[in-house]
Design a protein around this motif. Sequence first.
Motif, PDB file in Angstrom:
ATOM      1  N   LEU A   6      58.863  -5.803 -56.256  1.00 33.64           N
ATOM      2  CA  LEU A   6      58.460  -4.633 -55.488  1.00 33.64           C
ATOM      3  C   LEU A   6      56.957  -4.700 -55.251  1.00 33.64           C
ATOM      4  O   LEU A   6      56.184  -4.930 -56.184  1.00 33.64           O
ATOM      5  N   VAL A   7      56.545  -4.496 -53.997  1.00 32.66           N
ATOM      6  CA  VAL A   7      55.136  -4.559 -53.611  1.00 32.66           C
ATOM      7  C   VAL A   7      54.730  -3.215 -53.024  1.00 32.66           C
ATOM      8  O   VAL A   7      55.393  -2.700 -52.107  1.00 32.66           O
ATOM      9  N   THR A   8      53.651  -2.635 -53.529  1.00 32.28           N
ATOM     10  CA  THR A   8      53.148  -1.369 -52.992  1.00 32.28           C
ATOM     11  C   THR A   8      52.095  -1.630 -51.920  1.00 32.28           C
ATOM     12  O   THR A   8      51.527  -2.718 -51.830  1.00 32.28           O
ATOM     13  N   GLY A   9      51.844  -0.602 -51.105  1.00 34.45           N
ATOM     14  CA  GLY A   9      50.809  -0.719 -50.077  1.00 34.45           C
ATOM     15  C   GLY A   9      51.214  -1.570 -48.903  1.00 34.45           C
ATOM     16  O   GLY A   9      50.374  -2.270 -48.311  1.00 34.45           O
ATOM     17  N   ALA A  10      52.504  -1.520 -48.512  1.00 36.89           N
ATOM     18  CA  ALA A  10      53.005  -2.391 -47.451  1.00 36.89           C
ATOM     19  C   ALA A  10      52.370  -2.114 -46.093  1.00 36.89           C
ATOM     20  O   ALA A  10      52.455  -2.941 -45.190  1.00 36.89           O
ATOM     21  N   GLY A  11      51.741  -0.949 -45.934  1.00 33.24           N
ATOM     22  CA  GLY A  11      51.111  -0.631 -44.662  1.00 33.24           C
ATOM     23  C   GLY A  11      49.814  -1.367 -44.413  1.00 33.24           C
ATOM     24  O   GLY A  11      49.301  -1.367 -43.285  1.00 33.24           O
ATOM     25  N   ARG A  12      49.279  -2.021 -45.428  1.00 37.11           N
ATOM     26  CA  ARG A  12      48.017  -2.751 -45.287  1.00 37.11           C
ATOM     27  C   ARG A  12      48.246  -4.138 -44.714  1.00 37.11           C
ATOM     28  O   ARG A  12      49.235  -4.809 -45.031  1.00 37.11           O
ATOM     29  N   GLN A  13      47.304  -4.582 -43.918  1.00 35.60           N
ATOM     30  CA  GLN A  13      47.398  -5.905 -43.312  1.00 35.60           C
ATOM     31  C   GLN A  13      47.432  -7.000 -44.366  1.00 35.60           C
ATOM     32  O   GLN A  13      48.233  -7.943 -44.283  1.00 35.60           O
ATOM     33  N   LEU A  14      46.581  -6.885 -45.400  1.00 35.83           N
ATOM     34  CA  LEU A  14      46.537  -7.904 -46.441  1.00 35.83           C
ATOM     35  C   LEU A  14      47.850  -7.941 -47.218  1.00 35.83           C
ATOM     36  O   LEU A  14      48.347  -9.023 -47.561  1.00 35.83           O
ATOM     37  N   THR A  15      48.428  -6.776 -47.485  1.00 34.98           N
ATOM     38  CA  THR A  15      49.702  -6.728 -48.197  1.00 34.98           C
ATOM     39  C   THR A  15      50.806  -7.387 -47.386  1.00 34.98           C
ATOM     40  O   THR A  15      51.631  -8.132 -47.930  1.00 34.98           O
ATOM     41  N   ALA A  16      50.829  -7.119 -46.089  1.00 33.53           N
ATOM     42  CA  ALA A  16      51.847  -7.735 -45.227  1.00 33.53           C
ATOM     43  C   ALA A  16      51.713  -9.260 -45.239  1.00 33.53           C
ATOM     44  O   ALA A  16      52.713  -9.981 -45.283  1.00 33.53           O
ATOM     45  N   ARG A  17      50.486  -9.757 -45.242  1.00 30.56           N
ATOM     46  CA  ARG A  17      50.276 -11.205 -45.311  1.00 30.56           C
ATOM     47  C   ARG A  17      50.780 -11.763 -46.631  1.00 30.56           C
ATOM     48  O   ARG A  17      51.398 -12.829 -46.678  1.00 30.56           O
ATOM     49  N   MET A  73      49.417  -3.324 -54.911  1.00 26.36           N
ATOM     50  CA  MET A  73      48.313  -3.601 -53.997  1.00 26.36           C
ATOM     51  C   MET A  73      47.783  -2.359 -53.320  1.00 26.36           C
ATOM     52  O   MET A  73      46.883  -2.445 -52.481  1.00 26.36           O
ATOM     53  N   ASP A  74      48.334  -1.203 -53.662  1.00 26.59           N
ATOM     54  CA  ASP A  74      47.898   0.038 -53.024  1.00 26.59           C
ATOM     55  C   ASP A  74      46.712   0.646 -53.752  1.00 26.59           C
ATOM     56  O   ASP A  74      46.714   1.822 -54.131  1.00 26.59           O
ATOM     57  N   VAL A  75      45.686  -0.184 -53.970  1.00 25.93           N
ATOM     58  CA  VAL A  75      44.410   0.258 -54.548  1.00 25.93           C
ATOM     59  C   VAL A  75      43.340  -0.195 -53.567  1.00 25.93           C
ATOM     60  O   VAL A  75      43.010  -1.381 -53.493  1.00 25.93           O
ATOM     61  N   ASN A  76      42.808   0.737 -52.788  1.00 24.98           N
ATOM     62  CA  ASN A  76      41.948   0.367 -51.668  1.00 24.98           C
ATOM     63  C   ASN A  76      40.776   1.320 -51.517  1.00 24.98           C
ATOM     64  O   ASN A  76      40.774   2.421 -52.063  1.00 24.98           O
ATOM     65  N   GLY A  77      39.788   0.884 -50.730  1.00 22.79           N
ATOM     66  CA  GLY A  77      38.590   1.685 -50.512  1.00 22.79           C
ATOM     67  C   GLY A  77      38.535   2.370 -49.172  1.00 22.79           C
ATOM     68  O   GLY A  77      37.656   3.194 -48.924  1.00 22.79           O
ATOM     69  N   THR A  78      39.447   2.035 -48.263  1.00 24.48           N
ATOM     70  CA  THR A  78      39.428   2.623 -46.926  1.00 24.48           C
ATOM     71  C   THR A  78      40.804   3.185 -46.585  1.00 24.48           C
ATOM     72  O   THR A  78      41.827   2.631 -46.991  1.00 24.48           O
ATOM     73  N   PRO A  79      40.854   4.260 -45.817  1.00 23.57           N
ATOM     74  CA  PRO A  79      42.144   4.813 -45.384  1.00 23.57           C
ATOM     75  C   PRO A  79      42.750   3.968 -44.276  1.00 23.57           C
ATOM     76  O   PRO A  79      42.087   3.114 -43.691  1.00 23.57           O
ATOM     77  N   ILE A  80      44.026   4.194 -44.014  1.00 22.35           N
ATOM     78  CA  ILE A  80      44.705   3.531 -42.905  1.00 22.35           C
ATOM     79  C   ILE A  80      44.708   4.477 -41.712  1.00 22.35           C
ATOM     80  O   ILE A  80      45.181   5.604 -41.812  1.00 22.35           O
ATOM     81  N   GLY A  81      44.187   4.000 -40.590  1.00 19.85           N
ATOM     82  CA  GLY A  81      44.264   4.779 -39.363  1.00 19.85           C
ATOM     83  C   GLY A  81      43.281   5.930 -39.320  1.00 19.85           C
ATOM     84  O   GLY A  81      42.655   6.295 -40.320  1.00 19.85           O
ATOM     85  N   PRO A  82      43.149   6.545 -38.141  1.00 14.90           N
ATOM     86  CA  PRO A  82      42.170   7.626 -37.961  1.00 14.90           C
ATOM     87  C   PRO A  82      42.505   8.898 -38.716  1.00 14.90           C
ATOM     88  O   PRO A  82      41.643   9.725 -38.956  1.00 14.90           O
TER      89      PRO A  82
END
Length: 344
Positions: A6-17, A73-82
């Motif tokens: 199971l992978v978290t943060g699938a909405g991120r580009q890096l996670t998808a890669r 992987m859902d530990v990030n410094g920036t939000p997704i989208g506006p």
Amino acid sequence: MGRVVLVTGAGRQLTARFIRRVQRDGDIDRLIAVDVQPPAHQLGSAEFIAADIRQPAIGRLLAEHHVDTVVHMDVNGTPIGPRGSRTSVKETNVIGTMQLLGACQKAPSVRRLVVKSSTNVYGSAPRDPAVFVESTVAKALPSGGFAKDAVEVEGYVRGFARRRPDVSVTVLRFANILGPTADTPLAEYFKLPVLPTVFGYDPRLQFVHEDDAVEVLALASGEPRRGSYSAGTFNIAGGGVLLLSQCARRLGRPTAPMLLPAIRWAGSALRAVGVTDFSPEQIRLLTHGRVVRTSQMREMLGFTPMFTTAEAFGDFAGSQPPGLLPPRTLAGAVDRLQEAVRHG
């Protein structure tokens, strides 16, 4: 039963890669990708499930699917989208991690946990050591922003490791991730037409290429190699360092040296218009810099990055539009100014 990851943060580009990358190894029977909203990036044959890791339902997901490996992987410094906000990012980083680890603790099927963290946990202070190692205790803990989130996340991970000693836990502390598609706070900073800098300081910086980030995550989440130790905490960075002035020259970006009060005001203005996460910790990094040792990454984890720090930054710089000044012109001007200063 085969491996279920199971992978978290699938909405991120890096996670998808990362998700597409691990599918090539062929040792995963089922790969589940979770996030609040459907991702905009291709996930290959992975199964996407809309789930909020901040909610207790994540525990049922682990139990129902008999997940044995969790890659957080859902530990990030920036939000997704506006529509994203710093508040929602912090909730996901901290509350989401608490809920996820609580679910992992109750799930007997979980045997491996990999957490994407950051070298931000070391902070940036004037009396810091020249090079941080994994056991270094920060002189001054980060007081806010993503850096504080990362410190809290790692604290929860250590608590989980004590409660579930049967689970192999790997924490990857990434230096600033850069590359053509990087969406980190520092990448946003380098995209500014003029780079605000702290007057009198030229910090040392380290980077890791997004390709290397994907590869080391794949290594840590896979079956351990012979002679390697996948459990533990590892600094992840490309070899070498760059000065902030060198980064500006390679981008062709002019700098705007400011005294600390002025740059704090500039940071508040930038945050107000949503340009970049110019938090106090970001300002400390641009003042004092940060360099980490990566010997454990190479010797214990068995990973050698393909890109040095300079190469990672070069690949990022090559993907950006030309700066206000041609790099050669800017470099020549900086060299002449430095020469004049040296000779009074």
